[in-house]
Design a protein around this motif. Sequence first.
Motif, PDB file in Angstrom:
ATOM      1  N   ILE A 167       0.855  -1.196   0.000  1.00  0.00           N
ATOM      2  CA  ILE A 167       0.000   0.000   0.000  1.00  0.00           C
ATOM      3  C   ILE A 167       0.885   1.239   0.000  1.00  0.00           C
ATOM      4  O   ILE A 167       1.809   1.359   0.807  1.00  0.00           O
ATOM      5  CB  ILE A 167      -0.940   0.025   1.223  1.00  0.00           C
ATOM      6  N   HIS A 168       0.601   2.162  -0.918  1.00  0.00           N
ATOM      7  CA  HIS A 168       1.378   3.394  -1.016  1.00  0.00           C
ATOM      8  C   HIS A 168       0.573   4.460  -1.748  1.00  0.00           C
ATOM      9  O   HIS A 168      -0.426   4.170  -2.397  1.00  0.00           O
ATOM     10  CB  HIS A 168       2.711   3.144  -1.732  1.00  0.00           C
ATOM     11  N   LEU A 169       1.031   5.682  -1.619  1.00  0.00           N
ATOM     12  CA  LEU A 169       0.412   6.808  -2.306  1.00  0.00           C
ATOM     13  C   LEU A 169       1.390   7.361  -3.329  1.00  0.00           C
ATOM     14  O   LEU A 169       2.603   7.217  -3.180  1.00  0.00           O
ATOM     15  CB  LEU A 169       0.066   7.931  -1.314  1.00  0.00           C
ATOM     16  N   HIS A 170       0.843   7.994  -4.357  1.00  0.00           N
ATOM     17  CA  HIS A 170       1.650   8.732  -5.326  1.00  0.00           C
ATOM     18  C   HIS A 170       1.018  10.096  -5.510  1.00  0.00           C
ATOM     19  O   HIS A 170      -0.213  10.213  -5.553  1.00  0.00           O
ATOM     20  CB  HIS A 170       1.653   8.057  -6.706  1.00  0.00           C
ATOM     21  N   THR A 171       1.842  11.116  -5.636  1.00  0.00           N
ATOM     22  CA  THR A 171       1.359  12.407  -6.089  1.00  0.00           C
ATOM     23  C   THR A 171       1.584  12.431  -7.588  1.00  0.00           C
ATOM     24  O   THR A 171       2.716  12.272  -8.057  1.00  0.00           O
ATOM     25  CB  THR A 171       2.126  13.574  -5.427  1.00  0.00           C
ATOM     26  N   LEU A 172       0.488  12.579  -8.330  1.00  0.00           N
ATOM     27  CA  LEU A 172       0.562  12.629  -9.786  1.00  0.00           C
ATOM     28  C   LEU A 172       0.488  14.083 -10.241  1.00  0.00           C
ATOM     29  O   LEU A 172      -0.232  14.886  -9.650  1.00  0.00           O
ATOM     30  CB  LEU A 172      -0.589  11.842 -10.413  1.00  0.00           C
ATOM     31  N   GLU A 173       1.205  14.406 -11.314  1.00  0.00           N
ATOM     32  CA  GLU A 173       1.200  15.751 -11.876  1.00  0.00           C
ATOM     33  C   GLU A 173       0.993  15.677 -13.378  1.00  0.00           C
ATOM     34  O   GLU A 173       1.524  14.786 -14.039  1.00  0.00           O
ATOM     35  CB  GLU A 173       2.535  16.459 -11.643  1.00  0.00           C
ATOM     36  N   SER A 174       0.231  16.639 -13.887  1.00  0.00           N
ATOM     37  CA  SER A 174       0.024  16.746 -15.328  1.00  0.00           C
ATOM     38  C   SER A 174      -0.476  18.141 -15.639  1.00  0.00           C
ATOM     39  O   SER A 174      -0.907  18.869 -14.750  1.00  0.00           O
ATOM     40  CB  SER A 174      -1.008  15.705 -15.792  1.00  0.00           C
ATOM     41  N   ASP A 175      -0.446  18.484 -16.908  1.00  0.00           N
ATOM     42  CA  ASP A 175      -0.999  19.770 -17.320  1.00  0.00           C
ATOM     43  C   ASP A 175      -2.517  19.698 -17.444  1.00  0.00           C
ATOM     44  O   ASP A 175      -3.164  20.695 -17.696  1.00  0.00           O
ATOM     45  CB  ASP A 175      -0.368  20.229 -18.633  1.00  0.00           C
ATOM     46  N   SER A 176      -3.079  18.497 -17.229  1.00  0.00           N
ATOM     47  CA  SER A 176      -4.522  18.318 -17.375  1.00  0.00           C
ATOM     48  C   SER A 176      -5.047  17.286 -16.380  1.00  0.00           C
ATOM     49  O   SER A 176      -4.497  16.185 -16.272  1.00  0.00           O
ATOM     50  CB  SER A 176      -4.825  17.845 -18.806  1.00  0.00           C
ATOM     51  N   LEU A 177      -6.114  17.637 -15.685  1.00  0.00           N
ATOM     52  CA  LEU A 177      -6.760  16.660 -14.793  1.00  0.00           C
ATOM     53  C   LEU A 177      -7.350  15.499 -15.579  1.00  0.00           C
ATOM     54  O   LEU A 177      -7.449  14.382 -15.055  1.00  0.00           O
ATOM     55  CB  LEU A 177      -7.839  17.331 -13.956  1.00  0.00           C
ATOM     56  N   LEU A 178      -7.739  15.734 -16.820  1.00  0.00           N
ATOM     57  CA  LEU A 178      -8.286  14.653 -17.656  1.00  0.00           C
ATOM     58  C   LEU A 178      -7.257  13.543 -17.864  1.00  0.00           C
ATOM     59  O   LEU A 178      -7.610  12.362 -17.863  1.00  0.00           O
ATOM     60  CB  LEU A 178      -8.761  15.199 -19.003  1.00  0.00           C
ATOM     61  N   LYS A 179      -5.988  13.908 -18.015  1.00  0.00           N
ATOM     62  CA  LYS A 179      -4.930  12.906 -18.174  1.00  0.00           C
ATOM     63  C   LYS A 179      -4.779  12.079 -16.892  1.00  0.00           C
ATOM     64  O   LYS A 179      -4.616  10.863 -16.947  1.00  0.00           O
ATOM     65  CB  LYS A 179      -3.601  13.573 -18.527  1.00  0.00           C
ATOM     66  N   ILE A 180      -4.843  12.750 -15.756  1.00  0.00           N
ATOM     67  CA  ILE A 180      -4.742  12.051 -14.469  1.00  0.00           C
ATOM     68  C   ILE A 180      -5.927  11.117 -14.292  1.00  0.00           C
ATOM     69  O   ILE A 180      -5.769   9.961 -13.878  1.00  0.00           O
ATOM     70  CB  ILE A 180      -4.637  13.057 -13.303  1.00  0.00           C
ATOM     71  N   GLU A 181      -7.123  11.585 -14.637  1.00  0.00           N
ATOM     72  CA  GLU A 181      -8.323  10.743 -14.525  1.00  0.00           C
ATOM     73  C   GLU A 181      -8.231   9.523 -15.430  1.00  0.00           C
ATOM     74  O   GLU A 181      -8.619   8.418 -15.037  1.00  0.00           O
ATOM     75  CB  GLU A 181      -9.566  11.568 -14.854  1.00  0.00           C
ATOM     76  N   ALA A 182      -7.689   9.696 -16.633  1.00  0.00           N
ATOM     77  CA  ALA A 182      -7.532   8.565 -17.559  1.00  0.00           C
ATOM     78  C   ALA A 182      -6.537   7.546 -17.002  1.00  0.00           C
ATOM     79  O   ALA A 182      -6.767   6.327 -17.078  1.00  0.00           O
ATOM     80  CB  ALA A 182      -7.081   9.067 -18.930  1.00  0.00           C
ATOM     81  N   ALA A 183      -5.445   8.032 -16.420  1.00  0.00           N
ATOM     82  CA  ALA A 183      -4.471   7.127 -15.807  1.00  0.00           C
ATOM     83  C   ALA A 183      -5.114   6.360 -14.655  1.00  0.00           C
ATOM     84  O   ALA A 183      -4.920   5.148 -14.519  1.00  0.00           O
ATOM     85  CB  ALA A 183      -3.256   7.914 -15.328  1.00  0.00           C
ATOM     86  N   CYS A 184      -5.920   7.053 -13.858  1.00  0.00           N
ATOM     87  CA  CYS A 184      -6.605   6.400 -12.724  1.00  0.00           C
ATOM     88  C   CYS A 184      -7.586   5.330 -13.200  1.00  0.00           C
ATOM     89  O   CYS A 184      -7.700   4.272 -12.576  1.00  0.00           O
ATOM     90  CB  CYS A 184      -7.315   7.441 -11.863  1.00  0.00           C
ATOM     91  N   ARG A 185      -8.279   5.589 -14.299  1.00  0.00           N
ATOM     92  CA  ARG A 185      -9.199   4.571 -14.856  1.00  0.00           C
ATOM     93  C   ARG A 185      -8.428   3.300 -15.203  1.00  0.00           C
ATOM     94  O   ARG A 185      -8.863   2.189 -14.892  1.00  0.00           O
ATOM     95  CB  ARG A 185      -9.917   5.108 -16.094  1.00  0.00           C
ATOM     96  N   ASP A 186      -7.275   3.470 -15.856  1.00  0.00           N
ATOM     97  CA  ASP A 186      -6.480   2.296 -16.239  1.00  0.00           C
ATOM     98  C   ASP A 186      -5.912   1.578 -15.016  1.00  0.00           C
ATOM     99  O   ASP A 186      -5.839   0.346 -14.986  1.00  0.00           O
ATOM    100  CB  ASP A 186      -5.360   2.707 -17.191  1.00  0.00           C
ATOM    101  N   LEU A 187      -5.497   2.337 -14.000  1.00  0.00           N
ATOM    102  CA  LEU A 187      -5.007   1.711 -12.766  1.00  0.00           C
ATOM    103  C   LEU A 187      -6.121   0.916 -12.075  1.00  0.00           C
ATOM    104  O   LEU A 187      -5.873  -0.157 -11.543  1.00  0.00           O
ATOM    105  CB  LEU A 187      -4.450   2.782 -11.822  1.00  0.00           C
ATOM    106  N   ARG A 188      -7.328   1.468 -12.084  1.00  0.00           N
ATOM    107  CA  ARG A 188      -8.478   0.789 -11.476  1.00  0.00           C
ATOM    108  C   ARG A 188      -8.753  -0.526 -12.235  1.00  0.00           C
ATOM    109  O   ARG A 188      -8.974  -1.562 -11.610  1.00  0.00           O
ATOM    110  CB  ARG A 188      -9.701   1.704 -11.501  1.00  0.00           C
ATOM    111  N   LYS A 189      -8.744  -0.467 -13.572  1.00  0.00           N
ATOM    112  CA  LYS A 189      -8.972  -1.677 -14.387  1.00  0.00           C
ATOM    113  C   LYS A 189      -7.935  -2.749 -14.101  1.00  0.00           C
ATOM    114  O   LYS A 189      -8.247  -3.940 -14.124  1.00  0.00           O
ATOM    115  CB  LYS A 189      -8.935  -1.317 -15.880  1.00  0.00           C
ATOM    116  N   ALA A 190      -6.705  -2.325 -13.822  1.00  0.00           N
ATOM    117  CA  ALA A 190      -5.624  -3.279 -13.549  1.00  0.00           C
ATOM    118  C   ALA A 190      -5.632  -3.774 -12.107  1.00  0.00           C
ATOM    119  O   ALA A 190      -4.829  -4.617 -11.731  1.00  0.00           O
ATOM    120  CB  ALA A 190      -4.280  -2.617 -13.860  1.00  0.00           C
TER     121      ALA A 190
END
Length: 176
Positions: free
Chosen positions: A149-172
């Motif tokens: 169990i761990h946390l990550h601080t994610l950074e991007s120029d767009s929240l949409l990119k972060i949300e898309a990454a989170c969707r893929d992490l959830r699927k995995a």
Amino acid sequence: MEQQRKMPSAKRQQLIIQKLKESARPISGKDFAKLTNVSRQVIVQDVSILKAKNEPIIATSQGYIYLSEHLNNQKQQIIACKHDAGQTKEELYLIVDHGVTIRDVIVEHPVYGEITASIRVGSRKEADTFITKIQTTDASYLSALTNGIHLHTLESDSLLKIEAACRDLRKAGILV
């Protein structure tokens, strides 16, 4: 052959700031040591002094970086993940493939409290370098302290990119 003289500490510290501000990539303590003809430990001390003077320098697994103004425009989100060491590459790739940078990894230790380590991984190449460094040094991932169990601080120029990454992490099955 005449030996190169050591650079005075104030001049060396100015050079460190200048080089970091000019560089788009992290610069290692070893590279600074070669450049200034001092040991890597002297560079570590110089960076500590600069940080104490509120210079926004951070140490990453690839080297030192200077937090420039453009990072203030970055969107950030902290996410919680759980996986074993074998899924680290998958996790990192799923995030960076969306144009998102993993700023750090955070674990909650029962004795030390919150432990945060800056990793600054923003591409597959940086992910591979990070994983290789863990493997070649025989180090453990911080998440080994917390059963994955761990946390990550994610950074991007767009929240949409972060949300898309989170969707893929959830699927995995990685996102908690």
